[in-house]
Design a protein around this motif. Structure first.
Motif, PDB file in Angstrom:
ATOM      1  N   GLU A 132     -37.065 -50.838   4.259  1.00 29.04           N
ATOM      2  CA  GLU A 132     -38.351 -51.272   3.713  1.00 29.04           C
ATOM      3  C   GLU A 132     -39.418 -50.202   3.873  1.00 29.04           C
ATOM      4  OE1 GLU A 132     -39.282 -55.227   4.863  1.00 29.04           O
ATOM      5  OE2 GLU A 132     -37.428 -55.884   3.898  1.00 29.04           O
ATOM      6  N   PRO A 133     -39.241 -49.073   3.162  1.00 29.47           N
ATOM      7  CA  PRO A 133     -40.168 -47.954   3.329  1.00 29.47           C
ATOM      8  C   PRO A 133     -41.570 -48.287   2.819  1.00 29.47           C
ATOM      9  CG  PRO A 133     -38.778 -47.605   1.430  1.00 29.47           C
ATOM     10  CD  PRO A 133     -38.253 -48.835   2.103  1.00 29.47           C
ATOM     11  N   ASP A 134     -42.540 -47.533   3.322  1.00 30.58           N
ATOM     12  CA  ASP A 134     -43.909 -47.687   2.828  1.00 30.58           C
ATOM     13  C   ASP A 134     -44.059 -47.058   1.459  1.00 30.58           C
ATOM     14  OD1 ASP A 134     -44.361 -48.785   5.236  1.00 30.58           O
ATOM     15  OD2 ASP A 134     -45.493 -47.092   6.073  1.00 30.58           O
ATOM     16  N   LEU A 135     -43.240 -46.009   1.236  1.00 34.60           N
ATOM     17  CA  LEU A 135     -43.374 -45.280  -0.020  1.00 34.60           C
ATOM     18  C   LEU A 135     -41.991 -45.134  -0.651  1.00 34.60           C
ATOM     19  CD1 LEU A 135     -45.079 -43.492  -1.954  1.00 34.60           C
ATOM     20  CD2 LEU A 135     -44.419 -41.544  -0.529  1.00 34.60           C
ATOM     21  N   LEU A 136     -41.896 -45.572  -1.895  1.00 36.33           N
ATOM     22  CA  LEU A 136     -40.644 -45.441  -2.624  1.00 36.33           C
ATOM     23  C   LEU A 136     -40.867 -44.457  -3.768  1.00 36.33           C
ATOM     24  CD1 LEU A 136     -37.747 -46.421  -3.162  1.00 36.33           C
ATOM     25  CD2 LEU A 136     -38.719 -48.207  -4.602  1.00 36.33           C
ATOM     26  N   ILE A 137     -40.033 -43.436  -3.821  1.00 39.56           N
ATOM     27  CA  ILE A 137     -40.150 -42.472  -4.910  1.00 39.56           C
ATOM     28  C   ILE A 137     -39.020 -42.728  -5.888  1.00 39.56           C
ATOM     29  CG2 ILE A 137     -40.127 -40.025  -5.510  1.00 39.56           C
ATOM     30  CD1 ILE A 137     -40.985 -39.560  -2.514  1.00 39.56           C
ATOM     31  N   SER A 141     -36.608 -38.510  10.789  1.00 36.38           N
ATOM     32  CA  SER A 141     -36.997 -39.860  11.210  1.00 36.38           C
ATOM     33  C   SER A 141     -37.918 -40.519  10.171  1.00 36.38           C
ATOM     34  CB  SER A 141     -37.683 -39.799  12.570  1.00 36.38           C
ATOM     35  OG  SER A 141     -38.825 -38.977  12.459  1.00 36.38           O
ATOM     36  N   ILE A 142     -38.434 -39.715   9.249  1.00 36.20           N
ATOM     37  CA  ILE A 142     -39.325 -40.259   8.222  1.00 36.20           C
ATOM     38  C   ILE A 142     -38.561 -40.566   6.943  1.00 36.20           C
ATOM     39  CG2 ILE A 142     -41.336 -39.734   6.799  1.00 36.20           C
ATOM     40  CD1 ILE A 142     -42.287 -37.916   9.076  1.00 36.20           C
ATOM     41  N   ARG A 143     -37.685 -39.618   6.582  1.00 40.11           N
ATOM     42  CA  ARG A 143     -36.870 -39.810   5.375  1.00 40.11           C
ATOM     43  C   ARG A 143     -35.976 -41.024   5.537  1.00 40.11           C
ATOM     44  NH1 ARG A 143     -36.275 -34.000   4.768  1.00 40.11           N
ATOM     45  NH2 ARG A 143     -34.651 -34.050   6.339  1.00 40.11           N
ATOM     46  N   GLY A 144     -35.978 -41.881   4.529  1.00 35.22           N
ATOM     47  CA  GLY A 144     -35.116 -43.040   4.576  1.00 35.22           C
ATOM     48  C   GLY A 144     -35.713 -44.173   5.396  1.00 35.22           C
ATOM     49  N   LYS A 145     -36.781 -43.861   6.152  1.00 39.24           N
ATOM     50  CA  LYS A 145     -37.414 -44.916   6.947  1.00 39.24           C
ATOM     51  C   LYS A 145     -38.798 -45.233   6.386  1.00 39.24           C
ATOM     52  CE  LYS A 145     -38.244 -46.929  11.245  1.00 39.24           C
ATOM     53  NZ  LYS A 145     -38.332 -48.306  10.793  1.00 39.24           N
ATOM     54  N   THR A 146     -39.690 -44.263   6.450  1.00 39.12           N
ATOM     55  CA  THR A 146     -41.034 -44.496   5.939  1.00 39.12           C
ATOM     56  C   THR A 146     -41.110 -44.237   4.441  1.00 39.12           C
ATOM     57  OG1 THR A 146     -41.610 -43.403   8.000  1.00 39.12           O
ATOM     58  CG2 THR A 146     -43.412 -44.238   6.676  1.00 39.12           C
ATOM     59  N   MET A 147     -40.301 -43.283   3.979  1.00 38.61           N
ATOM     60  CA  MET A 147     -40.248 -43.092   2.531  1.00 38.61           C
ATOM     61  C   MET A 147     -38.803 -42.870   2.083  1.00 38.61           C
ATOM     62  SD  MET A 147     -41.918 -39.354   2.119  1.00 38.61           S
ATOM     63  CE  MET A 147     -41.483 -37.995   3.174  1.00 38.61           C
ATOM     64  N   ALA A 148     -38.530 -43.308   0.862  1.00 39.28           N
ATOM     65  CA  ALA A 148     -37.170 -43.211   0.353  1.00 39.28           C
ATOM     66  C   ALA A 148     -37.235 -42.877  -1.129  1.00 39.28           C
ATOM     67  CB  ALA A 148     -36.429 -44.519   0.560  1.00 39.28           C
ATOM     68  N   ILE A 149     -36.101 -42.418  -1.663  1.00 30.79           N
ATOM     69  CA  ILE A 149     -36.115 -41.969  -3.054  1.00 30.79           C
ATOM     70  C   ILE A 149     -34.939 -42.549  -3.827  1.00 30.79           C
ATOM     71  CG2 ILE A 149     -34.835 -39.859  -2.486  1.00 30.79           C
ATOM     72  CD1 ILE A 149     -36.655 -38.477  -4.670  1.00 30.79           C
ATOM     73  N   VAL A 150     -35.171 -42.809  -5.100  1.00 36.20           N
ATOM     74  CA  VAL A 150     -34.107 -43.189  -6.028  1.00 36.20           C
ATOM     75  C   VAL A 150     -33.984 -42.053  -7.038  1.00 36.20           C
ATOM     76  CG1 VAL A 150     -33.412 -44.801  -7.832  1.00 36.20           C
ATOM     77  CG2 VAL A 150     -34.550 -45.641  -5.774  1.00 36.20           C
ATOM     78  N   PHE A 151     -32.814 -41.416  -7.059  1.00 38.08           N
ATOM     79  CA  PHE A 151     -32.643 -40.268  -7.948  1.00 38.08           C
ATOM     80  C   PHE A 151     -32.227 -40.705  -9.340  1.00 38.08           C
ATOM     81  CE2 PHE A 151     -31.868 -38.085  -3.818  1.00 38.08           C
ATOM     82  CZ  PHE A 151     -32.861 -37.144  -3.925  1.00 38.08           C
ATOM     83  N   GLN A 152     -32.151 -39.701 -10.232  1.00 35.53           N
ATOM     84  CA  GLN A 152     -31.940 -39.998 -11.643  1.00 35.53           C
ATOM     85  C   GLN A 152     -30.553 -40.516 -11.991  1.00 35.53           C
ATOM     86  OE1 GLN A 152     -33.038 -36.873 -14.300  1.00 35.53           O
ATOM     87  NE2 GLN A 152     -31.797 -37.619 -15.963  1.00 35.53           N
TER      88      GLN A 152
END
Lengths: 279, 697, 305
Positions: free
Chosen positions: B182-187, B95-106
């Motif tokens: 619209e996550p709070d944290l984007l990696i 429920s956190i992944r993809g919602k509160t934080m999300a990632i852009v891979f290489q």
């Protein structure tokens, strides 16, 4: 799959089979051909009327099943080794040549492979062996010539990527000929993979030979063969099931041993002996 | 451990404390991330830089709860907006992944599922965290996201598959997926490493835009010091699984506190300045199974000199002034070391090479062309791909020609044609004055000795089944000149000992393998060496070692180099002349200093402007080229760059401008409007944006 | 896609031509058809007359084209034993073979699919390994051995099912199980391997990062990719399946093409053998073509070509 376990299983199965094939002929009772009319269909572990003891019983003609199993195993192994040798040499050669040179050579070789794949192997073997007549040498060569495709495809696939590898390119810029590159770089790099395919194919060829013999188109009497023994035993299935079951067990031990061996050296994402389409 | 970051807690989005990650090894667990702590605050970009094996990506995968099987968090805490994550199960993390934080891979080529439509892949991310949405609403949201990341024709693109998108466009899609809720944290984990520099500039500006809109905090993981210095607010430098220092990104280049950071900066070739020699951090990336005692960096440190604290005691991260912290016992000495180093490599006599100009060219390329026939012509007419068009240049003995360009520009094809690995379609090449292209058979093989190559990939350049002795001996054997002593001599040339010869390639690191490849290339005493991205796959500290080695060998042996690279900074450092390629053509060619300091062709200007500059002053404009490389099968009429050019006018569509001297006798360019200095261009970017056409292959 | 289709159809036609050529050489290898047609006592004159009647005195190349023409008309000559067209003998056996082959194929592939999914979803290493070991073990048992054991257990001892012949559904169970499980083992290994490969792909990580669960990722992302290689390899290995029918039919006295071929071998009835081999190869080529078209529909990367 724990590779260690399958390695142990593979090695034990093969060791049992080899010991059986090598040691049985050294025994005093060894006699695969001798018929004993006083002792046909003796059950396992019993003696015939004339007092001879048979560990695995006798067949309809009173021949010692233990001895026949061992001899049949030797015949199968011999045919298998011969066929694997033939197909490995032909397959690796054609595959490497196709993959390294590409162009029309590749189209031709791979077209041949596709063609051969579209005639089911058993049928081709049935047709050919029906026509030219089966013998141990014929069988080994025929099985070999119809099995090169597996090696050929894998070898070609590897050659395709190896020829673009930088160590091959730099050898070319140093003046290496195609023969040099194939011998020094391609061959040593595909060989381990070929041996894995080989151990899988060995099992397949043993099954194939047994199937032909079962159909009466393989090894011919008086030489025994596991497939033929199963076929003979089929008529006595209710009466003496061990006649068909014992050679089946022997087949299973050898084939499973070879198959686990190839599996043990294959990583998870691959399947030994099965190659993708050539495109 | 006390942490130096003391700000209001409500600001903190992500807080990592004393995080350690281990993997089981043959001799007990191996610690890959060791006692890492940092905070990421609201609305900031936090950069994590490090070379391969520094643990930077693992740290962030741990934050996402995506560590793959044998890897394990052994201690520490990860808090997202105050909520502890390390104790959550995989399912709870969903429920956190993809919602509160999300990632852009290489690598955008592999991060998208090849058999699913783009719209579905983005839609999944929307639907998953908004179960109430109707399919209509999801679709609208996806179209909106596609627009947000600047993908033209979103309605049409919605139902396409990844293989219909270029690399840059795919990365935009990946960003759209990450921003779906619209996550709070984007990696962003090396988000532009797989992309060309002009596309990198596009993607970074998209990232900046979406972040601006959503006010998300971002963690940018990268190996690129310039990129992080330019993009991030604060940053951490990682090495061997530990944080070496944290600091405001702006002061990273001007004021590094840790000797590792200082060493990295000194080993980095720069596009905006020249040095005599790069500093190279000695040794190799540490083997973490045998982690050095004390400071993990001390065996390679220029300042440690084997001092006892460095060898015995792990330095902890301690606060310095202005929001910085450093993990070094002697960080106060760093500044002095740096000054001494900079002084040592300063160029004193600027003009020293011109005297050699009279020499006859050793390699002369005359109107070289290469066409590929695409598509088997059984049912439809085959198309012609013009990979090389009228390439001409000469290199005098002992000089280096740098060839730069982005992927698809034809630079590697050129290398292969020059090496006779591919046949040319037209033109001539003269090697030592003799024609090379028409040789066949034995004569070709004999002449090949004069022209050798070092390729990019150190892992594919050596046959894994040969010993190093056999590898280097191979060219000698091919020509029947095998001599074991020569092999030891060659090993010594590249800084390896003779006993290296007995070992096999897998035992060597990337940098060492590249040394071996160089030794092999030198075995036949070539005149010209083609270096095809020869240092591109290496970490910064190792790259500097190899560059220095190449320069040393050139001086000692009088070698001539064709140095092919996408990295302009490296090209500037090593080359005497540079040629810039675009779509199979050389668009600019001249002396290094001229091309870099007053680029004539707009493409060169854009390339130079796209390189992240750590010390770019505020307000200095950047040219962001729009769109992708045109389809080389149907290149634009006239000048092939005009579709992306900010200076193009109608006239450019008519005829292809010739490569000729336009801004100086030895400075060739192929543009009708060459050579406006780049600071003027900065103002033109705005108006150019409207008219540059988007061409998506 | 149309280009791909046309190319693939042409390729298949070329393969069929190759099969015909192979058949031609097999016929030649079998010996002089004139001699084979006559009894052992026939005189040289008789042979010459028959040769002329059969057109065997003409140049090889003409005979070859003649052969192709005949094959295309389905004319493989007359059975040497039954005095009817060889092709008609073969054709009347085709439904039985198709019934067996398709049932086993669906059984094998379906079970492989279910077991493959179970293997990926179960957290138990033991279950995973058990399934894999059984699959490997099954593959090591030749069809005839397995079939006989089935007969022994279910027909001889338990007397539940008939051991030979064709007719009711109960006749089909043992042969289909024998052939189907052999296929199952192969497909399961393939399927498992391709799922394992997909599991390592980056897009799987992307899907997890979106917040998807393990089952969603397995069914929604990995499966569509893993099915592709399964479909191709299943197509290629159909040869094994069709070859397997020959043995299975013999074990269970199933009146199919395979059994007909084997019987004809012992009767040295070459036209029937060759007609049978040709027809089975033709089935293989056609099914493979269908599989490839299916593949094209599944994979956007091929569809674009």
């Amino acid at each position: 799959m724990t590779f260690d376990l399958s390695r142990i299983v593979a090695v034990s199965l093969l060791a049992i089979m080899i010991l059986f094939m090598v040691l049985t002929p050294l025994m005093p009772f060894y006699d695969p051909y001798g018929q004993n009319l006083a002792g046909s269909l003796v059950p396992m572990g019993e003696s015939s009327f004339d007092g001879k003891f048979y560990l695995l019983g006798t067949d309809t003609l009173g021949r010692d099943i233990l001895s026949r199993l061992a001899l049949a195993g030797q015949v199968s192994a011999l045919i298998g080794l011969g066929a694997v040798a033939v197909s490995l040499v032909v397959g690796v050669f054609l595959g490497l040549v196709a993959g390294y040179f590409r162009g029309p050579v590749e189209t031709l070789i791979m077209g041949l492979a596709d063609l051969q794949l579209s005639i089911p192997r058993v049928l081709l073997l049935i047709a050919v062996s029906a026509i030219i007549g089966p013998s141990v040498t014929n069988l080994a060569i025929l099985l070999g010539l119809t099995s090169w495709v597996a090696y050929g495809r894998v070898a070609r696939g590897m050659a395709l990527s190896l020829r673009e590898r930088e160590f091959v390119l730099s050898a070319r810029t140093q003046g290496a000929t195609a023969a040099w590159n194939i011998r020094k770089h391609l061959l040593p790099n595909v060989l381990p993979q070929m041996l894995i395919v080989g151990s899988y194919e060995f099992g397949q060829i043993v099954v194939m030979e047994a199937s032909l013999s079962y159909l009466g188109l393989g090894v011919q009497p008086p030489l025994p063969s596991w497939g033929m023994m199963v076929s003979e035993g089929q008529s006595y299935l209710a009466l003496a099931p061990s006649l068909a079951i014992l050679p089946s067990i022997a087949l299973f031990i050898l084939v499973a041993g070879l198959q686990f061996l190839s599996q043990a050296f294959t990583s998870e994402g691959e399947v030994a002996g099965v190659s993708e389409r050539s495109k | 451990m006390s942490t130096p970051m003391a700000t209001a807690d409500t600001d903190i989005v992500l807080s990592v404390r004393n995080l350690s990650i281990e993997v089981p090894g043959a001799k007990g667990p191996v610690r890959l991330v060791d006692d890492v702590s940092f905070d990421v605050r609201q609305n900031e970009v936090f950069g994590i830089v490090g070379e391969s094996g520094s643990g930077k990506s693992l740290t962030m995968l741990a934050v996402l709860g995506l560590l793959a099987e044998p890897l394990k968090i052994v201690s520490g805490s990860i808090k997202l907006r105050g909520r502890e994550l390390t104790s959550l199960s995989f399912e709870q993390m969903r429920s956190i992944r993809g919602k509160t934080m999300a990632i852009v891979f290489q690598d955008p080529m592999t991060t998208l599922n090849p058999v699913l439509r783009i719209g579905k892949q983005i839609g999944e991310a929307v639907r998953l965290h908004n179960p109430g949405m109707s399919s209509r609403q999801v679709r609208d949201r996806v179209i909106e996201l596609l627009q947000l990341v600047g993908i033209p024709n979103p309605e049409k693109r919605y139902s396409q598959y990844p293989n219909e998108f270029s690399g840059g466009m795919r990365q935009r899609v990946v960003i759209a997926i990450a921003m779906a809720n619209e996550p709070d944290l984007l990696i962003a984990d090396e988000p532009t490493t797989a992309l060309d520099v002009t596309i990198q500039a596009q993607v970074m500006s998209v990232l900046a835009e979406v972040r601006e809109r959503t006010k998300a905090a971002m963690v940018l993981i990268t190996h690129d010091l310039g990129l992080v210095a330019e993009t991030a607010d604060r940053m951490a430098v990682m090495y061997g699984g530990r944080i070496m220092e944290t600091s405001p990104a702006k002061t990273l280049f001007s004021n590094p506190n840790h000797p590792y950071t200082a060493g990295l900066i000194a080993s980095l070739p720069r596009v905006d300045r020249e040095v005599k020699e790069l500093y190279s951090i000695p040794g190799f990336v540490p083997d973490l199974a045998n982690r050095p005692r004390g400071c993990v960096f001390h065996p390679r440190c220029a300042m440690s000199n084997g001092r006892i604290p460095c060898r015995e005691e792990k330095p902890l991260l301690h606060a310095l002034r202005d929001d910085s912290a450093v993990a070094c016992h002697f960080s106060e000495e760093t500044a002095a070391w740096r000054q001494a180093q900079e002084k040592a490599v300063q160029i004193v006599d600027r003009e020293q090479i011109d005297e050699r100009d009279v020499l006859a060219p050793i390699l002369k390329v005359d109107n070289l062309t290469k066409d590929f026939q695409i598509g088997v012509g059984l049912l439809r007419s085959s198309q012609q791909l013009k990979a090389l068009r009228n390439i001409s240049f000469e290199i005098p003995k002992g000089r280096t020609l740098g060839l730069v360009g982005e992927s698809g520009c034809g630079k590697s094809t050129l290398a292969r044609v020059l090496l006779r690995l591919l046949d040319a379609s037209g033109g001539d090449v003269y090697l030592n004055g003799e024609p090379f292209m028409n040789l066949r058979g034995t004569r070709l093989r004999a002449k090949r000795r004069d022209l050798q190559v070092v390729f990019q990939d150190p892992y594919s350049s050596l046959d894994p089944r040969m010993t190093i002795h056999e590898v280097i001996g191979e060219p000698l054997r091919i020509h029947g000149r095998y001599d074991p002593q020569r092999i030891d001599e060659l090993l010594a040339h590249v800084g390896l000992t003779p006993d290296a010869g007995r070992r096999r390639p897998p035992e060597f690191s990337g940098g060492q393998r590249q040394r071996i490849a160089i030794a092999r290339a030198l075995a036949l005493n070539p005149d010209v060496l083609i270096l095809d991205e020869a240092v591109s796959a290496l970490d910064v500290s190792i790259q500097a070692q190899i560059i220095n080695l190449l320069k040393k060998l050139q001086e000692e042996l009088g070698l001539t180099y064709v140095f092919i690279s996408h990295d302009l900074s490296v090209v500037r450092h090593i080359s005497d002349e540079v040629a810039v390629m675009y779509l199979g053509r050389i668009v600019e060619h001249g002396a290094v200093r001229e091309v870099f300091e007053s680029p004539a062709h707009p493409y060169t200007q854009a390339l130079l402007s796209s390189i992240p500059r750590p010390d770019a002053s505020e307000g200095e404009g950047r040219i962001v080229l729009e769109g992708d490389l045109p389809n080389p099968l149907s290149p634009p009429s006239g000048c092939s760059f005009r579709t992306r050019c900010f200076r193009a006018v109608e006239e450019c569509a008519r005829a292809e401008p010739k490569l000729e001297p336009r801004t100086g006798i030895d400075h060739l360019s192929a543009c009708l409007f060459p050579g406006k200095p780049s600071y003027v261009l900065a103002d033109m970017v705005g108006e150019a944006a409207g008219h540059a056409e988007r061409t998506n292959v | 896609m149309t280009t791909f289709l046309i190319k693939r159809v042409l390729q298949s036609m070329l393969t069929v031509l190759g099969v015909i050529t192979a058949a031609f050489f097999l016929v030649r290898l079998a010996g002089d058809p004139a001699v084979l047609n006559l009894s052992a006592e026939a005189s040289g004159e008789d042979i010459a007359r028959v040769r002329e009647a059969l057109g065997l005195d003409r140049p090889m190349i003409i005979q070859y084209f003649d052969f192709i023409w005949n094959v295309l008309r389905g004319d493989f000559g007359v059975s040497l034993r039954q005095n009817v067209s060889a092709m008609s003998l073969v054709l009347e056996r085709v439904p039985a073979t198709l019934e067996l082959a398709l049932t086993s194929f669906v059984l094998g592939l379906g079970l492989a699919f279910i077991l493959g999914i179970i293997m990926r979803m179960t957290g138990s290493r033991f279950v995973r390994q058990l399934i894999m070991w059984i699959a490997l073990g099954r593959q090591a048992i030749p069809i005839f051995s397995f079939g006989l054991v089935m007969i022994l257990i279910f027909s001889v001892w338990l007397k539940w099912l008939p051991s030979l012949g064709r007719g009711t559904l109960s006749h089909l169970i043992l042969p289909a199980l024998t052939l189907g499980t052999y296929e199952l083992a192969l497909y399961l290994r393939l399927f498992n391997a391709s799922l394992a490969t997909e599991q390592r792909q980056d897009y799987v990580r992307t899907a997890y990062a979106k917040g998807q669960g393990k089952i969603q990722v397995l069914l929604g992302h990995m499966l569509p990719n893993a099915l592709l290689p399964l479909v191709t390899v299943a197509g290629i290995n159909l040869g094994l399946l069709l070859g397997g029918t020959v043995v299975t039919e013999t074990v269970f006295s199933w009146p199919g093409v395979g059994r007909l071929i084997v019987q004809s071998v012992s009767q040295r009835d070459f036209p029937v053998i060759i007609a049978g081999v040709f027809l089975i190869s033709l089935m293989f080529v056609v099914i493979n073509l269908i599989v490839d078209v299916l593949y094209g529909l599944l994979d956007p990367r091929v569809r674009m070509v």
